[in-house]
Structure formats: structure tokens, C-alpha cells
Design an enzyme around this catalytic site. Structure first.
Site, PDB file in Angstrom:
ATOM      1  N   SER A 182       0.839  -1.201   0.000  1.00 43.15           N
ATOM      2  CA  SER A 182       0.000   0.000   0.000  1.00 43.15           C
ATOM      3  C   SER A 182       0.872   1.250   0.000  1.00 43.15           C
ATOM      4  O   SER A 182       0.574   2.221  -0.711  1.00 43.15           O
ATOM      5  CB  SER A 182      -0.907   0.011   1.235  1.00 43.15           C
ATOM      6  N   GLU A 209       0.083  -8.594  -6.381  1.00 44.03           N
ATOM      7  CA  GLU A 209      -0.344 -10.001  -6.305  1.00 44.03           C
ATOM      8  C   GLU A 209       0.409 -10.862  -7.317  1.00 44.03           C
ATOM      9  O   GLU A 209       0.024 -12.007  -7.536  1.00 44.03           O
ATOM     10  CB  GLU A 209      -1.848 -10.085  -6.629  1.00 44.03           C
ATOM     11  N   HIS A 248       1.835 -13.453   0.424  1.00 44.47           N
ATOM     12  CA  HIS A 248       2.260 -13.212  -0.960  1.00 44.47           C
ATOM     13  C   HIS A 248       3.480 -14.063  -1.341  1.00 44.47           C
ATOM     14  O   HIS A 248       4.100 -14.681  -0.484  1.00 44.47           O
ATOM     15  CB  HIS A 248       2.533 -11.724  -1.158  1.00 44.47           C
TER      16      HIS A 248
END
Ligand SMILES: Cc1ncc(COP(=O)(O)O)c(C=O)c1O
Length: 402
Positions: free
Chosen positions: A58, A165, A191
Site C-alpha cells: 500500500s 499479487e 504473498h
């Protein structure tokens, strides 16, 4: 409930634990040489000239967007009110920086095979205020980049890539994250490459990476390659406390970089395990013609990095309209057999209460299908255990009986 197949799994081995302890033993916890080493190794892996590590995916998105608004070198910048095309199947922190900085995210429907932004719908949504696209490579699927690059070039748009991702996904000649102005990666726990929390921004511009480094830490010039230039220019200021531009504090810690370095070294092995894991699941449900695994036709095992155009993160199922049972029943069967499920990312983001912060919403029929008839399960870098195999076979047998 303890799941047989939880969504997230621990991929740390002894080496990662040893790396963490070595940071603690060194007493150097805050951003330092390990972060620099990780950035260099990350660039080498992805094939970009620069990488800047931060504390989350983020934060990587936040800095990448901000670097297109405030810059020490770039003349052509994004301005408040400019529109940015984003797929309706998104992660919230792909669009929040746009909203927070006064840009306008414009949602675009998705393609049902790639789950990525649909270019036909993008063409419909483009206006004279559109200045950029923030493309998401969804759940490991490398977008067909020649098309998106062409679209951006012919419409004079910046291309930002959210690869949070999709570490390891490769499209024809390059890894994702090396096509646009910059690419962002998440190293959150579940991840491909995890540093517990963490993120990285890749780019091929030294000037951009210098700005990202200033923005990462208070806006100061420390860690920039051109620090001497500013130090000469502002001789009366201490170069350790010389502030060039607005910034944040989204620095990673040494412990994250140390773990990341070990994980990077294991990536070929771990991604290959994920390919095998995905193959097992795809094969197990192959006979059920109303249940489709998104990206199944891209599953390959024992491939080199350059052939992996789907780098499996989670495994997404899409249930056909003519399904003999309700989608909620299908999900329940997985859950009751110890297989944890969740919506595909956030589903159609236009349905979320937070979508009120986005203007100009329309309908997104394909993203809505993902909300109504899509769900996903974990894909791990481990072998399929006997218990999991039994559970998968039980689900498959039950679904085949309808
Ligand atoms: C597409 C996408 N972008 C950004 C992020 C944010 O990454 P992080 O959780 O590291 O902040 C995620 C998280 O999974 C994501 O899926």
C-alpha cells in the site's frame, strides 16, 4: 476452525529465522545496508535498474502515485482532477492514494479470463481528462502488456503497474513491474515473496527512484544518489537534515530486508511449488464443467522464470451461470471440507460502501459476476499432503454428484 487448506501459509524456513536473528544480534534494526542489498537483488530478479523498498504494498502505491504528482525532475505531472483508469476488481489501496491526492479514479470493467482491466471498456471511459491507467496484474496473471502499452502510448497516458499479487509473472519479454513508469509489489505474509509486511517499487529511472527515496523518509535527501549535488547547493544546511520535497515515513526495517533476501534466493523453488500446487487443484476439478479456475490454461510446471506468465497466488474459481447448485452452497462444501474460501479480492468494488468516494460509477457486469459467482482458495508453496488430497477429492466428488 483449523483449516486443512487455510488461505495463508508460512513459507519461512530455518534460513529466514536465522536471518531475523542475525539482525537482532547486529543491533542495527532500522533501514540500512540490508535494505540496500535487498533493493539491488530485487532489481536483478525483476530486471529493472532500480527498486525502492517500503513497509507495505500500500505504501508502494502511495509513493508511486505521489511521485507522479510531485517531482524534482519530471515536468509532465498529474494534477488534481485528472482521471486515472483503474479496474473495478481492485484492492482499495490501489485507488486510495488517487482519492487522497485529489485525482479521480474511474472504474473500468474487467475481462473474465485475466480478471484484469478490459481495454474495450477503457476506450469507452477515456475522456480528455484521463491522464493515466493504474493496471493491476490480478492474482499472478501477467497482463498482455503490448496491448496496454500501446493503449497508453496512443492516448498519451502514464502507465502504473500494481503487481502486488503477481511477483514472478512474466509477459513475453519482461517481468511485470518493468513496463510502466513504475511497478509496485507487496511482501505481505500470504504473498509470493514475503517479508511479513513490506513492499517494493520498481522502475527504470534513477531520478524517479531518488524521489521515491526522499518521499519514503520525510522528504530528505539522505539515500539519494544525487545527495552531493544538494549538499553543494545548500552548503549552510546539514546534508543529513536537508529536506527537498514533501514526504512520509514508510521505511522498511532491516529485519524485513534480511528475510526478503533469503526469500528472493528461494523464489525459483517456491514459485515452482506454487505451479505444482495449482496444477493439482486444477486437475482435481477439471471434470466439473460449471466450475472454472481463472488462468487454468496458463498453468505450466517445471518452467523457467521467462515462461511463467501466471505466477500462482491464490486459486480463483468462477461458477457458471447454469450451475446446478447455488454458489453459496459450493462455497459451503469447500468450507465444510476444511478449505478456507474468500471473495476474489474485494469483488466488484462499486458494491463497497467506500465506493462513495469514487464519482462516476456505472455498472461493471464482469466484475459483478466475480462478486456473485466467484471465490478463491489458498495456493501454497508446499507439497499437497495426504489429508489435503483427501479433502480436495471429497469436494470434487461431491460437486461432481450434482
Ligand atoms: C492489488 C493489490 N494492491 C495493493 C495491495 C496492498 O499490499 P499490502 O497489503 O502489502 O499493503 C494488495 C494486497 O494484497 C493488493 O492485492
Amino acid at each position: 476452525m483449523d483449516y486443512i487448506l487455510p488461505l495463508a501459509d508460512d513459507s519461512f524456513g530455518e534460513e529466514e529465522k536465522h536471518a531475523m536473528l542475525s539482525v537482532i544480534d547486529s543491533g542495527n534494526y532500522t533501514m540500512g545496508e540490508r535494505v540496500e542489498e535487498f533493493e539491488e537483488a530485487f532489481s536483478d530478479w525483476i530486471g529493472t535498474s532500480h527498486s525502492v523498498m517500503v513497509n507495505s504494498g500500500s505504501s508502494a502505491n502511495l509513493l508511486l502515485v505521489y511521485s507522479q504528482i510531485v517531482s524534482s525532475f519530471q515536468k509532465d505531472l498529474l494534477k488534481p482532477g485528472d482521471e486515472v483508469l483503474v479496474p473495478a476488481l481492485l484492492w482499495p489501496t490501489t485507488i486510495w492514494p488517487l482519492v487522497q491526492f485529489g485525482l479521480k479514479p474511474v472504474l473500468v470493467d474487467i475481462c473474465l479470463d485475466s480478471l484484469a482491466m478490459d481495454l474495450d471498456d477503457s476506450k469507452k471511459k477515456i475522456t480528455n481528462k484521463t491522464k493515466a491507467i493504474f493496471l493491476i496484474h490480478v492474482l499472478g496473471y501477467a497482463c498482455d502488456m503490448s496491448k496496454y502499452v500501446h493503449f497508453c502510448q496512443s492516448n498519451n497516458l502514464f502507465l502504473l503497474e500494481d503487481c502486488c499479487e503477481s511477483f514472478g509473472a512474466f509477459d513475453k519479454s519482461k517481468h511485470v513491474g518493468s513496463f510502466g513508469q513504475g511497478g509496485t509489489f507487496s511482501h505481505f505474509f500470504s504473498h509470493h515473496l514475503t517479508t511479513m509486511e513490506g513492499g517494493t517499487i520498481t522502475s527504470n529511472s534513477l531520478a524517479l527512484s531518488d524521489d521515491l527515496k526522499s518521499m519514503r523518509a520525510h522528504g530528505w535527501v539522505r539515500n539519494r544518489s544525487d545527495i552531493q549535488k544538494f549538499s553543494n547547493q545548500y552548503k549552510n544546511l546539514d546534508k543529513r537534515f536537508l529536506f527537498l520535497m514533501p514526504g512520509f515515513n514508510v521505511r522498511p526495517m532491516e529485519i524485513q530486508a534480511a528475510v526478503g533476501l533469503v526469500q528472493l534466493g528461494r523464489m525459483d523453488e517456491l514459485l515452482s511449488h506454487r505451479d505444482h500446487f495449482a496444477k493439482y487443484i486444477i486437475d482435481a476439478f477439471e471434470g466439473i464443467d460449471w466450475l472454472r479456475v481463472a488462468g487454468a490454461n496458463r498453468n505450466r510446471i517445471n518452467v523457467k522464470r521467462e515462461s511463467r506468465n501466471h505466477s500462482w497466488m491464490n486459486i480463483s474459481f468462477i461458477i457458471d451461470e447454469n450451475c446446478p447448485v447455488l454458489p453459496s452452497e459450493v462455497v459451503k462444501i469447500f468450507e465444510n471440507s476444511g478449505i478456507e474460501t474468500r471473495p476474489i479480492i474485494t469483488g466488484n468494488f462499486a458494491n463497497q460502501p467506500a465506493a462513495k468516494y469514487i464519482s462516476q460509477l456505472t455498472s461493471y457486469p464482469n466484475a459483478q459476476i466475480i462478486s456473485d459467482r466467484g471465490f478463491m482458495i489458498g495456493c501454497h508453496a508446499t507439497k499437497i499432503t495426504e489429508l489435503l488430497s483427501e479433502s480436495i477429492n471429497a469436494v470434487s466428488a461431491k460437486l461432481s454428484s450434482f
